[in-house]
Design a protein around this motif. Structure first.
Motif, PDB file in Angstrom:
ATOM      1  N   PHE A 112       0.832  -1.207   0.000  1.00 22.25           N
ATOM      2  CA  PHE A 112       0.000   0.000   0.000  1.00 22.25           C
ATOM      3  C   PHE A 112       0.871   1.264   0.000  1.00 22.25           C
ATOM      4  O   PHE A 112       0.546   2.253  -0.667  1.00 22.25           O
ATOM      5  CB  PHE A 112      -0.946  -0.004   1.190  1.00 22.25           C
ATOM      6  N   THR A 113       1.986   1.222   0.728  1.00 26.28           N
ATOM      7  CA  THR A 113       2.906   2.364   0.737  1.00 26.28           C
ATOM      8  C   THR A 113       3.505   2.585  -0.648  1.00 26.28           C
ATOM      9  O   THR A 113       3.618   3.733  -1.113  1.00 26.28           O
ATOM     10  CB  THR A 113       4.017   2.130   1.772  1.00 26.28           C
ATOM     11  N   GLN A 114       3.900   1.506  -1.303  1.00 29.43           N
ATOM     12  CA  GLN A 114       4.451   1.626  -2.650  1.00 29.43           C
ATOM     13  C   GLN A 114       3.410   2.162  -3.632  1.00 29.43           C
ATOM     14  O   GLN A 114       3.730   2.979  -4.509  1.00 29.43           O
ATOM     15  CB  GLN A 114       4.981   0.277  -3.120  1.00 29.43           C
ATOM     16  N   LEU A 115       2.174   1.712  -3.500  1.00 27.93           N
ATOM     17  CA  LEU A 115       1.124   2.211  -4.382  1.00 27.93           C
ATOM     18  C   LEU A 115       0.823   3.688  -4.118  1.00 27.93           C
ATOM     19  O   LEU A 115       0.490   4.430  -5.044  1.00 27.93           O
ATOM     20  CB  LEU A 115      -0.141   1.366  -4.231  1.00 27.93           C
ATOM     21  N   ASP A 116       0.968   4.128  -2.854  1.00 30.64           N
ATOM     22  CA  ASP A 116       0.812   5.558  -2.567  1.00 30.64           C
ATOM     23  C   ASP A 116       1.802   6.381  -3.380  1.00 30.64           C
ATOM     24  O   ASP A 116       1.438   7.357  -4.035  1.00 30.64           O
ATOM     25  CB  ASP A 116       1.056   5.825  -1.069  1.00 30.64           C
ATOM     26  N   ALA A 117       3.082   5.976  -3.314  1.00 34.86           N
ATOM     27  CA  ALA A 117       4.117   6.723  -4.023  1.00 34.86           C
ATOM     28  C   ALA A 117       3.928   6.643  -5.536  1.00 34.86           C
ATOM     29  O   ALA A 117       4.087   7.648  -6.255  1.00 34.86           O
ATOM     30  CB  ALA A 117       5.501   6.204  -3.618  1.00 34.86           C
TER      31      ALA A 117
END
Length: 539
Positions: free
Chosen positions: A184-189
């Motif tokens: 989810f953090t990677q998709l945020d970026a």
């Protein structure tokens, strides 16, 4: 697998333990337990693009030169069969993963492909400085990584992830919960970088479309896929972490974030180019090692579903009980290739074939996204974009459009149910109908029945993508699938719950025993096929 090979199980075990085989593009698997290191190269954009293309192709593990052994072990004799979509007519020694006699040499292929063929090129791509030079291209690489590695963690549970590529001699495993949070953090970026690129229209220093096998350089489509992927992953964890699932799903559903896949032009499909082939089709057509599963056949024949003629061919068997009929093979059956290869195959020959060696595998389609939204509507989450019924019916209509079939009256069929299964060659494989679920939406039905309708139609629409099909079944218990006929995994693997995961690779036990021992502790159960994943709450 190539039928002329002798000593198959020994050869395959040696293949994975020795780490040769199709994914041999990167130097060393034993540098650490992931085989991923930080490579360097100059501003050669062609080389940069090849890294990205390689990672895209590895999601589904294309193979060149007509040798898709690796895909066969990675997915076809595992998730493709566990999903209810397929079953092999080849006995493979009568003790293999399709009857839960899990072969250690087969179980490591998914892991190997994930790290050697996905993570390694993406980390080498990062080492070029692309994250700063062209953030939108790095965003696509991150989306590809999440897409692929979500499949890996959904096979094993805990995997090395956060610290991969940091130069550690042994990379620790992360819990599956931590892996999902990292996704989810990677998709945020990634989605932020894509929104910035789209709004700015910054010109790239190279022709990105040349290296994009999915959306031909269209960043808007990549953004919609990333949001749709977030919604899928959020739904995976709904039963174990409702709060996070809701936050992530509503982030994906919020139109201000770029939208979702809404029609089949946005389907996530990886093009098959050059001398590469669609490995599923190759195995079905050239080796006759895979045939249609009994579960998908019985749902489609029972529902009189017009997609059946696009999904599968009729039996070529001369037996009047089979000739000209759609007939799958029940998982775990005692098979003989000469007898069972005449059962229904992928649609390679009947009418206008839907599959060929150059068919682009669809890893996410618009229909799935509508069904995900229908489930979100059932939960009362914001911005689902319609009622559960409206989105459910739109999912069915969108799938019919994808396969170019007409289905007048299909959504109003409140009486048809899946068929029982009969095997003309062996009555021991017969089974009663797996479910009484009908097609027509009933707003007065219980939440469980509504969920079964959504999940069943989503599963039909996702064919032949077995990895997500298996995940959907494990997550929800739907669709109801035929149990394995012969279960050689007892008592660890329940026939009724069916297989939940694959054990960690034997190579990990051989080379990193303490690391994998620590990983087993993260499972909260034994390292076998019966231990559920973190998000798998079914009992």
């Amino acid at each position: 697998m190539k039928s002329h090979r002798s000593g198959l199980l020994i050869a395959v075990a040696a293949l994975v333990t020795g780490l040769s085989a199709c994914t041999k593009n990167f130097e060393s698997y034993n540098t650490d337990n992931t085989g991923v290191s930080n490579g360097q190269f100059g501003p050669d954009y062609n080389a940069l693009g090849l890294y990205l293309k390689s990672a895209q192709m590895a999601i589904y593990n294309f193979s060149g030169g007509g040798d898709p052994n690796s895909y066969q072990l990675q997915q076809n004799l595992n998730a493709d069969c566990y999903s209810g979509y397929f079953m092999t007519p080849n006995a493979f020694g009568n003790a293999n993963n399709t009857n839960y006699s899990l072969v250690s040499g087969w179980n490591g292929e998914t892991y190997k492909v994930g790290y050697l063929s996905v993570m390694s090129p993406i980390l080498n791509l990062k080492a070029t400085g692309i994250e700063q030079k062209t953030p939108a291209v790095w965003a696509v690489a991150q989306i590809v990584q999440v897409t692929a590695m979500a499949r890996i963690t959904d096979v094993y549970g805990p995997i090395p992830y956060k610290h991969v590529g940091e130069g550690l001699s042994t990379v620790p495993y992360d819990s599956q919960q931590d892996v999902y949070n990292q996704f989810f953090t990677q998709l945020d970026a990634a989605t932020q970088a894509l929104r910035t690129q789209i709004s700015s229209g910054t010109k790239l220093p190279f022709a990105f479309a040349t290296f994009d096998l999915v959306y031909d350089g269209d960043f808007t489509k990549w953004l919609r896929f990333a949001n749709s992927l977030r919604l899928r992953l959020a739904m995976h964890i709904r039963n174990v972490d409702q709060a996070t699932a809701k936050i992530q799903a509503e982030k994906a559903l919020d139109p201000a974030n770029g939208g979702l896949i809404t029609d089949n032009s946005g389907n996530m499909a990886v093009k098959v180019t050059g001398n590469f082939t669609n490995p599923l089709v190759f195995i079905a057509q050239n080796w006759a090692d895979i045939r249609i599963g009994a579960s998908i056949q019985c749902y489609l024949t029972g529902y009189k579903d017009p997609r059946i003629a696009r999904y599968m061919d009729k039996s070529t068997d001369a037996d009047p009980a089979l000739a000209g009929k759609y007939k799958g093979i029940r998982i775990g059956s005692v098979v003989d290739k000469d007898k069972y290869k005449t059962y229904s195959n992928l649609n390679l020959n009947d009418g206008t074939p839907a599959f060929s060696l150059k068919t682009a595998p669809v890893l996410m389609n618009a229909a799935e996204v509508y069904f995900l939204r229908a489930e979100a509507a059932l939960q009362g989450w914001s911005n689902a974009g319609g009622t559960a019924q409206q989105l459910y019916e739109q999912g069915i209509a969108t799938s019919m459009q994808q396969w170019n079939v007409a289905a007048p009256g299909y959504i109003n069929d409140g009486t048809s149910t899946p068929d029982a299964y009969t095997d003309p060659k062996n009555s021991a494989n017969d089974a009663p109908k797996p479910s009484t679920i009908t097609i027509k939406w009933d707003d007065a039905a219980s939440p469980a029945v509504k969920q079964e309708r959504i999940s069943t139609q989503k599963w039909i629409a996702m064919f032949p993508e077995g990895q997500e099909g298996w995940t959907e079944f494990r997550r929800t218990g739907y669709p109801k699938l035929f149990e394995v006929v012969v279960n050689k995994g007892l008592p660890a693997i329940s026939s009724s719950l069916q297989i939940r995961r694959l054990p960690f690779p034997q190579n990990e036990y051989n080379t990193n025993p303490q690391t994998v021992a620590d990983a087993v502790k993260l499972l909260n159960g034994a390292d076998n096929g019966g231990t559920p994943l973190w998000w798998d709450t079914r009992k």
